[in-house]
Design a protein around this motif. Structure first.
Motif, mmCIF file in Angstrom:
data_model
loop_
_atom_site.group_PDB
_atom_site.id
_atom_site.type_symbol
_atom_site.label_atom_id
_atom_site.label_comp_id
_atom_site.label_asym_id
_atom_site.label_seq_id
_atom_site.Cartn_x
_atom_site.Cartn_y
_atom_site.Cartn_z
ATOM 1 N N ALA A 177 42.395 43.013 52.729
ATOM 2 C CA ALA A 177 43.023 42.786 54.021
ATOM 3 C C ALA A 177 43.735 41.429 54.018
ATOM 4 N N ASP A 178 44.014 40.893 55.198
ATOM 5 C CA ASP A 178 44.870 39.704 55.284
ATOM 6 C C ASP A 178 44.283 38.480 54.596
ATOM 7 N N ALA A 179 42.951 38.395 54.481
ATOM 8 C CA ALA A 179 42.345 37.229 53.822
ATOM 9 C C ALA A 179 42.616 37.207 52.317
ATOM 10 N N MET A 180 43.161 38.302 51.793
ATOM 11 C CA MET A 180 43.537 38.346 50.380
ATOM 12 C C MET A 180 44.984 37.907 50.157
ATOM 13 N N ASP A 181 45.695 37.670 51.258
ATOM 14 C CA ASP A 181 47.087 37.221 51.151
ATOM 15 C C ASP A 181 47.081 35.740 50.805
ATOM 16 N N ASN A 182 47.098 35.467 49.513
ATOM 17 C CA ASN A 182 46.985 34.095 49.030
ATOM 18 C C ASN A 182 47.735 33.966 47.711
ATOM 19 N N PRO A 183 48.494 32.900 47.536
ATOM 20 C CA PRO A 183 49.248 32.745 46.284
ATOM 21 C C PRO A 183 48.377 32.752 45.037
ATOM 22 N N ASP A 184 47.082 32.426 45.180
ATOM 23 C CA ASP A 184 46.206 32.337 44.009
ATOM 24 C C ASP A 184 45.476 33.634 43.686
ATOM 25 N N LYS A 220 32.242 57.849 42.799
ATOM 26 C CA LYS A 220 33.589 58.370 42.526
ATOM 27 C C LYS A 220 34.546 58.362 43.731
ATOM 28 N N PRO A 221 34.663 57.255 44.428
ATOM 29 C CA PRO A 221 35.689 57.190 45.477
ATOM 30 C C PRO A 221 37.070 57.047 44.843
ATOM 31 N N GLU A 222 38.085 57.429 45.582
ATOM 32 C CA GLU A 222 39.453 57.233 45.101
ATOM 33 C C GLU A 222 39.963 55.827 45.433
ATOM 34 N N ILE A 223 39.412 55.238 46.504
ATOM 35 C CA ILE A 223 39.820 53.900 46.907
ATOM 36 C C ILE A 223 38.615 53.157 47.489
ATOM 37 N N VAL A 224 38.537 51.861 47.229
ATOM 38 C CA VAL A 224 37.466 51.022 47.780
ATOM 39 C C VAL A 224 38.105 49.950 48.658
ATOM 40 N N PHE A 225 37.693 49.932 49.913
ATOM 41 C CA PHE A 225 38.183 48.921 50.846
ATOM 42 C C PHE A 225 37.242 47.727 50.812
ATOM 43 N N MET A 226 37.786 46.533 50.514
ATOM 44 C CA MET A 226 36.956 45.324 50.427
ATOM 45 C C MET A 226 37.646 44.177 51.178
ATOM 46 N N PRO A 227 37.290 43.964 52.442
ATOM 47 C CA PRO A 227 37.911 42.888 53.222
ATOM 48 C C PRO A 227 37.307 41.532 52.880
#
Length: 465
Positions: A248-255, A216-223
């Protein structure tokens, strides 16, 4: 006779003119090693296109054409190291650009450092890429900053107090960034209820997501990288997860949104200060975006394209300021980069280094005492940066005198290395002092003194009193 002399002189002048023209036209070779195939190919291709776009804007420097020598590192550490080895040994490049993927950049940077050829990392955010390196730089921020920013936003802006982490345990970038996020979130007062792992190439995250739902976390960080991140988003929503997901930044992708679909609703990620559709662009960002759209009308860019562009921009600027295409001169100019206006904002290389200084007596880089002997420095603190390749009789890097009392020398983060002295290769502290070396906040390593040389006493630290 006179005619013969005239023709001979004319031919000589022509030959000299052609030789001079040939010399002036000799290309300046810059190596580019990026993942154009394999897991990281999408990011690598965007960065390459950014570099190539920069070449169109700045095709020459110092009156010589710039030639890019491009090698595919195939998203593989060994291939990355081999690519840099080929570029510096066979192709004789004077500078390097690369690479997307911190693990790949760490492998390439080691080779570049030994070859004494400067490199500029594109989007390799792990601090280990440049740590202890004289010749390697980067155009991006680092993960201690990014991890802290993500944690602060979750805690302060979103008001969330329970977090969890889901990371690729085989990826240096993911492991390091997860650690920085966790430390920062806990320091703020938050609780990290789970730290779960997977391996690169996994497609089924059901087990990990089921356990996360139970915690039951409120947020999950997944780099994660964007492709696997999109899969995680979809599977989480299919299992009924209600926690927020942050990347994180590796998720910055148009797809990313295309692959995740509706599951991307509410997803957050950190990134660099550029988006092709952002309002109120700077003049430089607007110029880059317009140039990209003209050169690649069928392909949407993201920050990776801008980072690739910036890397060549940095190197060309360094060559101009140093007035030389010699690797040593480029290295020195890169280290001195300040307030360079780019599509990603104003950029300064801020390692805070002291290097290549010589003192005839004490302290090659820093002297911490009163020259007349009247007053002494009792406390000296060094935070981050690098002190290397300095020379003195006493204290190759630092000489400190604290007078009759107990002094304090504190070094948080940073490194002191490859300095030379007769006594105290790195530090010469003439009197009693408490010496503390520690890593910077959020870092696993730092505050390092290594590989210094003394011809007489104490290769690293001489402590008097």
């Amino acid at each position: 006779m006179k005619l013969g002399k005239f023709v001979g002189l004319a031919l000589m002048a022509l030959t000299l003119g052609l030789a001079g023209q040939s010399l002036a036209a000799e290309p300046i070779k810059i190596g580019v090693y990026l993942p154009l195939t394999g897991q990281n190919a999408f990011g690598g291709q965007l960065e390459l296109e950014g570099v190539q776009l920069a070449l169109k804007d700045m095709p020459e420097v110092l009156g010589r054409p710039i030639e890019l020598v491009v090698v595919d590192n195939k998203s593989d550490k060994v291939e990355a190291a081999n690519a840099v080895k080929r570029l510096v040994e066979r192709d004789k490049v004077v500078a390097l650009i690369g690479t997307y993927g911190s693990s790949l950049a760490m492998a390439g940077a080691e080779v570049a450092e030994k070859a004494k050829v400067p490199g500029v990392g594109t989007s390799c955010t792990s601090p280990l890429v440049t740590q202890g390196k004289k010749y390697y730089f980067r155009a991006c921020f680092i993960d201690p900053y990014q991890g802290a920013a993500a944690a602060t936003y979750a805690y302060e802006n979103l008001g969330l107090r329970k977090a969890a982490v889901l990371m690729d345990m085989t990826n240096d970038y993911a492991v390091g960034l997860s650690s920085f996020f966790t430390r920062s979130f806990k320091k703020l007062g938050g609780e990290v209820v789970a730290n779960l792992k997977y391996s690169s190439g996994d497609q089924d995250f059901t087990a990990q997501l089921t356990e996360l739902i139970a915690k039951k976390p409120e947020i999950v960080f997944m780099p994660a990288y964007f492709a696997e991140g999109a899969i995680i988003m979809k599977q989480a929503r299919e299992l009924g997860a209600t926690f927020r997901l942050m990347g994180a930044d590796a998720m910055d992708n148009p797809d990313t949104v295309k692959l995740a679909g509706k599951a991307a609703e509410g997803f957050l990620h950190t990134t660099f200060p550029y988006d092709a559709k952002m309002p109120n662009m700077s003049a430089e960002a607007k110029k880059f975006t317009e140039a990209w759209n003209k050169a690649y009308p069928e392909k949407e860019t993201n920050v990776n394209g801008a980072l690739g562009y910036n890397c060549l921009f940095l190197i060309v600027d360094a060559i101009k300021r140093g007035n030389s295409a010699d690797p040593a001169a480029i290295t020195k100019a890169l280290a001195e980069t300040k307030n360079l206006v780019t599509p990603l904002g104003t950029l300064t290389i801020n390692g805070g280094s002291f290097h290549d200084n010589t003192a005839t007596t004490n302290g090659g880089a820093i002297v911490a005492c009163n020259a007349t002997g009247g007053n002494h420095i009792t406390t000296l603190t060094i935070t981050g940066g690098e002190i290397y390749n300095n020379t003195a009789v006493n204290g190759g890097a630092v000489y400190m005198s604290t007078g009759t009392g107990l002094g304090t020398f504190t070094m948080t983060g940073g490194e002191i290395y490859e300095n030379t002295a007769d006594n105290g290769g790195a530090l010469y502290i003439a009197t009693k002092a408490k010496v503390t070396l520690s890593a910077a906040e959020g870092a696993d390593v730092g505050g390092i003194i290594r590989d210094n040389v003394a011809s007489q006493l104490a290769s690293n630290l001489y402590l008097g009193g």
